[in-house]
Design a protein around this motif. Structure first.
Motif, PDB file in Angstrom:
ATOM      1  N   PRO A 108     -35.538 -54.081 -10.922  1.00 35.77           N
ATOM      2  CA  PRO A 108     -34.059 -53.955 -10.574  1.00 35.77           C
ATOM      3  C   PRO A 108     -33.672 -53.859  -9.187  1.00 35.77           C
ATOM      4  N   GLY A 109     -32.589 -54.417  -8.716  1.00 30.61           N
ATOM      5  CA  GLY A 109     -32.137 -54.412  -7.258  1.00 30.61           C
ATOM      6  C   GLY A 109     -30.680 -54.011  -7.240  1.00 30.61           C
ATOM      7  N   ASN A 110     -30.539 -53.630  -6.092  1.00 32.34           N
ATOM      8  CA  ASN A 110     -29.033 -53.100  -5.653  1.00 32.34           C
ATOM      9  C   ASN A 110     -28.706 -53.538  -4.276  1.00 32.34           C
ATOM     10  N   ALA A 111     -27.635 -54.403  -4.100  1.00 24.21           N
ATOM     11  CA  ALA A 111     -27.377 -55.221  -3.274  1.00 24.21           C
ATOM     12  C   ALA A 111     -25.844 -54.808  -2.833  1.00 24.21           C
ATOM     13  N   LYS A 152     -33.800 -38.663  -5.507  1.00 25.11           N
ATOM     14  CA  LYS A 152     -32.775 -38.474  -4.339  1.00 25.11           C
ATOM     15  C   LYS A 152     -32.542 -39.947  -3.903  1.00 25.11           C
ATOM     16  N   ASN A 153     -31.634 -40.210  -3.322  1.00 24.81           N
ATOM     17  CA  ASN A 153     -31.317 -41.419  -2.739  1.00 24.81           C
ATOM     18  C   ASN A 153     -32.399 -41.957  -1.650  1.00 24.81           C
ATOM     19  N   VAL A 154     -32.673 -43.063  -1.488  1.00 26.14           N
ATOM     20  CA  VAL A 154     -33.221 -43.498  -0.261  1.00 26.14           C
ATOM     21  C   VAL A 154     -32.219 -44.187   0.741  1.00 26.14           C
ATOM     22  N   ASP A 155     -32.934 -44.363   2.063  1.00 25.88           N
ATOM     23  CA  ASP A 155     -31.818 -44.707   3.308  1.00 25.88           C
ATOM     24  C   ASP A 155     -30.784 -45.641   2.910  1.00 25.88           C
ATOM     25  N   TYR A 156     -31.133 -46.582   2.198  1.00 22.48           N
ATOM     26  CA  TYR A 156     -30.114 -47.812   1.941  1.00 22.48           C
ATOM     27  C   TYR A 156     -29.148 -47.613   0.998  1.00 22.48           C
ATOM     28  N   ASN A 157     -29.365 -46.630  -0.038  1.00 21.04           N
ATOM     29  CA  ASN A 157     -28.490 -46.666  -1.267  1.00 21.04           C
ATOM     30  C   ASN A 157     -27.723 -45.282  -1.298  1.00 21.04           C
ATOM     31  N   GLY A 158     -27.679 -44.504  -0.321  1.00 22.36           N
ATOM     32  CA  GLY A 158     -26.995 -43.306  -0.544  1.00 22.36           C
ATOM     33  C   GLY A 158     -25.686 -43.342  -0.242  1.00 22.36           C
ATOM     34  N   SER A 159     -25.119 -44.060   0.592  1.00 23.28           N
ATOM     35  CA  SER A 159     -23.649 -44.053   0.732  1.00 23.28           C
ATOM     36  C   SER A 159     -23.058 -45.314  -0.434  1.00 23.28           C
TER      37      SER A 159
END
Length: 371
Positions: A196-199, A336-343
């Motif tokens: 999976p990827g999230n962009a 918990k979210n990582v740096d790039y997908n928390g916001s």
């Protein structure tokens, strides 16, 4: 002195036999893709896509106007398409940026004596429509498994029509760790796995760049797939690519099959302001283990971070995770979210996944947002 007729006939026959043998060997080389490697088959890598569309009719001059980027690649080296699964380098030792110069990412740093150089050519490569939450499907014909697979996407604002791809253009959007082939999905001719990827925030044309570190030796694969964001979430098809060369008849006039949406859709009602929700689903399973993913959806207003928790009742244990920091305390799991997908903007989504031991289970997760 003239050569006797019988001798001339024998000489001619010998030359004809040699010529036939050479032609047969060349045909074998050009008609058989390598069978010991792998590639991203959805969204299709540049050379796999060209092979899919034109492998049975690669000398058709119509390709020059209908699919000009494939045309120039076929003209440069047909073996780059027949051997769509052999784009790798050896001995990189994880130093990918040191081994692959900017502008040469799609050819693996002009690997294999320059066979794949045309894949670096800038232009309007055919694209696959995907959503901001997506999955790539990697097919491994040799069942090597992976030390890791990393998925990158070009940053918003990158112009794939005019700019050669550089490392600084990429953002890591998904990855998995050590995953033996036994945990991949068996298919005819090999095994496959979905990553999976999230962009978030991507629109329009982009490049998905995948690095597969095979497990059998220090062999690194570098794959460029051209995509168009805005097509909705996609699930790669489960069928494996052909393991033999296509027939010599003309390609079918029907379009390739479209990808199916996930079997479990995110919730249709948006959580309230300052909140989030989570949907858990199994994506693969095998004896003694399974793979799952969780989709997190922001509420009616933006959030700065999220935490998802759930409880297992059958002793399941998570061994690998991606796109989240996952910890366990007894039967309780916290992600918990990582740096790039928390916001996340209001209503926006992100996905994380993991591998676990034990019987597959579908607990009900809860989501807590940081605002």
């Amino acid at each position: 002195m003239s050569t006797p007729p019988r001798r001339r006939t024998l000489v001619a026959t010998a030359f004809l036999a040699v010529g036939t043998l050479v032609a047969a060997l060349l045909t074998t080389v050009l008609a058989s893709p390598a069978s010991a490697h792998g590639s991203v088959v959805d969204p299709a890598s540049r050379n796999y896509g060209c092979w899919q569309r034109w492998g049975s009719d690669f000398q058709n001059p119509a390709m020059a106007t209908q699919d000009p980027m494939c045309w120039q690649a076929w003209q440069a080296d047909p073996n780059a398409m027949w051997n769509w699964n052999g784009l790798f380098r050896e001995g990189v030792a994880g130093n990918h940026q040191a081994a692959i110069p900017d502008g040469q990412l799609c050819s693996g740093g002009r690997t294999q004596s320059g066979r794949y150089n045309a894949l670096d050519t800038v232009g309007a490569w055919k694209t696959t429509s995907i959503g901001n939450n997506f999955r790539i499907k990697f097919f491994d014909q040799a069942s090597h498994g992976a030390d890791y697979i990393r998925v990158y996407v070009t940053k918003q604002g990158f112009n794939a029509l005019t700019k050669p791809l550089a490392w600084s253009d990429l953002e890591l959007v998904g990855q998995i760790g050590n995953t033996p082939a036994a945990k991949w999905t068996p298919e005819t001719g090999g095994v496959s796995i979905q990553v999976p990827g999230n962009a978030p925030g991507r629109t329009g044309r982009h490049i998905v760049y995948t690095i597969w570190q095979a497990s059998h030796m220090d062999q690194s694969y570098y794959i460029c797939s051209d995509v168009d964001f805005g097509g909705g979430s996609t699930t790669p098809p489960t069928t494996a690519p052909p393991t033999t060369a296509p027939p010599t008849t003309a390609p079918p006039t029907t379009a390739p099959p479209t990808t199916a949406p996930p079997t479990t859709a995110p919730p249709t009602t948006r959580p309230p302001a300052g909140a989030c929700s989570a949907v858990y689903r199994i994506t693969n399973s095998w004896t003694g283990g399974f793979q799952a993913e969780v989709t997190v959806t922001a509420g009616a207003s933006a959030i700065k971070g999220w935490t998802v928790t759930w409880t297992y009742t059958g002793g399941q244990q998570i061994s690998q995770s991606w796109n989240a920091t996952v910890t366990s305390s007894g039967s309780t799991v916290t992600a918990k979210n990582v740096d790039y997908n928390g916001s996340l903007a209001a209503g926006a989504q992100t996905t994380f996944g993991f591998l676990a031991s034990g019987n597959s289970a579908t607990p009900t997760p809860t989501c807590t947002a940081t605002v």
